[in-house]
Design an enzyme around this catalytic site. Structure first.
Site, short mmCIF file in Angstrom:
data_model
loop_
_atom_site.label_atom_id
_atom_site.label_comp_id
_atom_site.label_asym_id
_atom_site.label_seq_id
_atom_site.Cartn_x
_atom_site.Cartn_y
_atom_site.Cartn_z
N HIS A 118 0.82 -1.21 0.00
CA HIS A 118 0.00 0.00 0.00
C HIS A 118 0.86 1.26 0.00
O HIS A 118 2.02 1.25 0.39
CB HIS A 118 -0.95 0.02 1.20
CG HIS A 118 -0.24 0.14 2.53
ND1 HIS A 118 0.41 -0.93 3.11
CD2 HIS A 118 -0.07 1.18 3.36
CE1 HIS A 118 0.95 -0.53 4.25
NE2 HIS A 118 0.68 0.75 4.43
N ASP A 144 0.40 4.97 1.82
CA ASP A 144 -0.40 5.42 2.96
C ASP A 144 -1.50 6.40 2.54
O ASP A 144 -1.28 7.28 1.69
CB ASP A 144 0.49 6.09 4.01
CG ASP A 144 1.34 5.08 4.78
OD1 ASP A 144 0.91 3.91 4.91
OD2 ASP A 144 2.42 5.47 5.25
N HIS A 190 4.65 0.20 0.35
CA HIS A 190 5.38 -0.57 1.36
C HIS A 190 4.52 -1.69 1.91
O HIS A 190 3.30 -1.72 1.70
CB HIS A 190 5.93 0.33 2.46
CG HIS A 190 4.89 1.17 3.15
ND1 HIS A 190 4.42 2.35 2.61
CD2 HIS A 190 4.23 1.00 4.32
CE1 HIS A 190 3.51 2.87 3.43
NE2 HIS A 190 3.38 2.07 4.47
N ARG A 249 5.08 6.55 14.03
CA ARG A 249 5.14 7.18 12.72
C ARG A 249 4.63 8.61 12.76
O ARG A 249 3.62 8.90 13.41
CB ARG A 249 4.30 6.40 11.71
CG ARG A 249 4.46 6.95 10.29
CD ARG A 249 3.56 6.24 9.30
NE ARG A 249 2.16 6.59 9.55
CZ ARG A 249 1.13 5.95 9.02
NH1 ARG A 249 1.32 4.90 8.27
NH2 ARG A 249 -0.10 6.34 9.29
#
Ligand SMILES: [Fe+2]
Length: 305
Positions: free
Chosen positions: A131, A133, A281, A296
């Protein structure tokens, strides 16, 4: 009340075609130049490099910031080892690249703009799908800065794929076919795997499906990148379901080609900084029942074109 549609027709992989690959790391006409103010160790041919000699706890000097920016565009994902930094320092580093993004669909860390991913036997990992983000938002993140707080003894790697290489290596007839096409991105199928239906229904009005071009032009490098992903892209606008599924199957498989990928083995306090406009990723889910904790920070992006 809105009805939550659980996962649409699953689009499986197709076989990867063998043979030569076009492995172009830089935009056309851009020469490869050394970096003067830090060490850079390539980890792959087209994507991924480890930076040596920069500590993220301190504010970046302008020469370091500028060279890191060039390295970020040229390598798509940068890694920094041994960064024992606070969430505030992580946030300050990310702020060099723009405003921070909050993701109201995920649990916050020490503030709204730090997302804490804690995965263990009770909270299994679900990021093991290719995917980009937040493509379900009109302006998906520019990039993310992820720090591993706790690393399993073995496993828990993250993989990234260069979606410019993915585009470059599509057969010419497929590239022609997808020119000008748009696709719908929706958080519901991706989040339905691990989120309760009530929550999804409540958030659907806030995050309605959005359309993005199937091929995005990177706003800084000008490169074309393939911009559909199996977590959030549900269908291609204007095609019937079978045709859309068949085409997406081919496009999704491009992220699976090892020559376009980098796989990073984390160490505690390693940091990854990736260009979400150029990559996908996949968090490898092979460490249960061990614990993996990551934090994150995401940088707000612009509207893909
Ligand atoms: Fe992600």
């Amino acid at each position: 009340m809105t009805t939550v549609v659980l996962r649409p027709a699953h689009v499986p992989d197709t076989t990867i075609v063998e043979g030569p690959r076009v492995l172009r790391r830089l935009p056309e006409g851009v020469p490869s130049r050394p970096y003067d103010v830090f060490g850079l160790r390539p980890l792959g041919r087209v994507i991924g490099a480890e930076i040596e000699g920069v500590h993220l706890a301190r504010p970046l000097t302008e020469p370091v910031r500028a060279e890191l920016h060039r390295a970020f565009l040229e390598w798509k994902v940068l890694f920094f080892r041994d960064q024992d930094i606070t969430p505030a320092q992580q946030r300050a580093f990310a702020r060099n690249w723009g405003e921070l993004e909050t993701n109201p669909l995920l649990p916050a860390g020490d503030s709204d703009d730090v997302t804490r991913f804690s995965r263990d036997a009770a909270m299994p990992a679900f990021e093991n799908i290719w995917h980009t983000d937040v493509t379900f938002r009109p302006n998906p993140a520019l990039g993310s800065v992820l720090r591993l707080v706790r690393v399993p003894a073995a496993g828990g790697d993250t993989m990234w794929a260069d979606m410019a290489a993915a585009y470059d290596n599509l057969p010419a007839d497929v590239r022609r076919r997808i020119t000008g096409l748009r696709a719908v991105h929706d958080f519901v199928p991706g989040f339905a795997r691990f989120t309760d239906p009530e929550f999804l229904a409540a958030r659907q009005a806030e995050f309605p499906p959005v359309e993005h071009p199937v091929v995005r032009t990177h706003p800084e490098t000008g490169r074309r990148t393939l911009f559909v992903n199996p977590a959030f892209t549900t269908h291609i606008v204007g095609l019937d379901r079978a045709e859309s599924d068949a085409l997406l199957r081919v496009l999704f498989a491009q992220a699976h080609v090892p020559e376009f990928q980098i796989r990073f083995a984390w160490t505690e306090n390693a940091v990854a900084f990736w260009d979400n406009r150029a990559t996908q990723h996949y968090a490898v889910n092979d460490y249960a029942p061990e614990v993996r904790v990551a934090e994150r920070v995401a940088i707000a992006g612009d509207r893909p074109y």
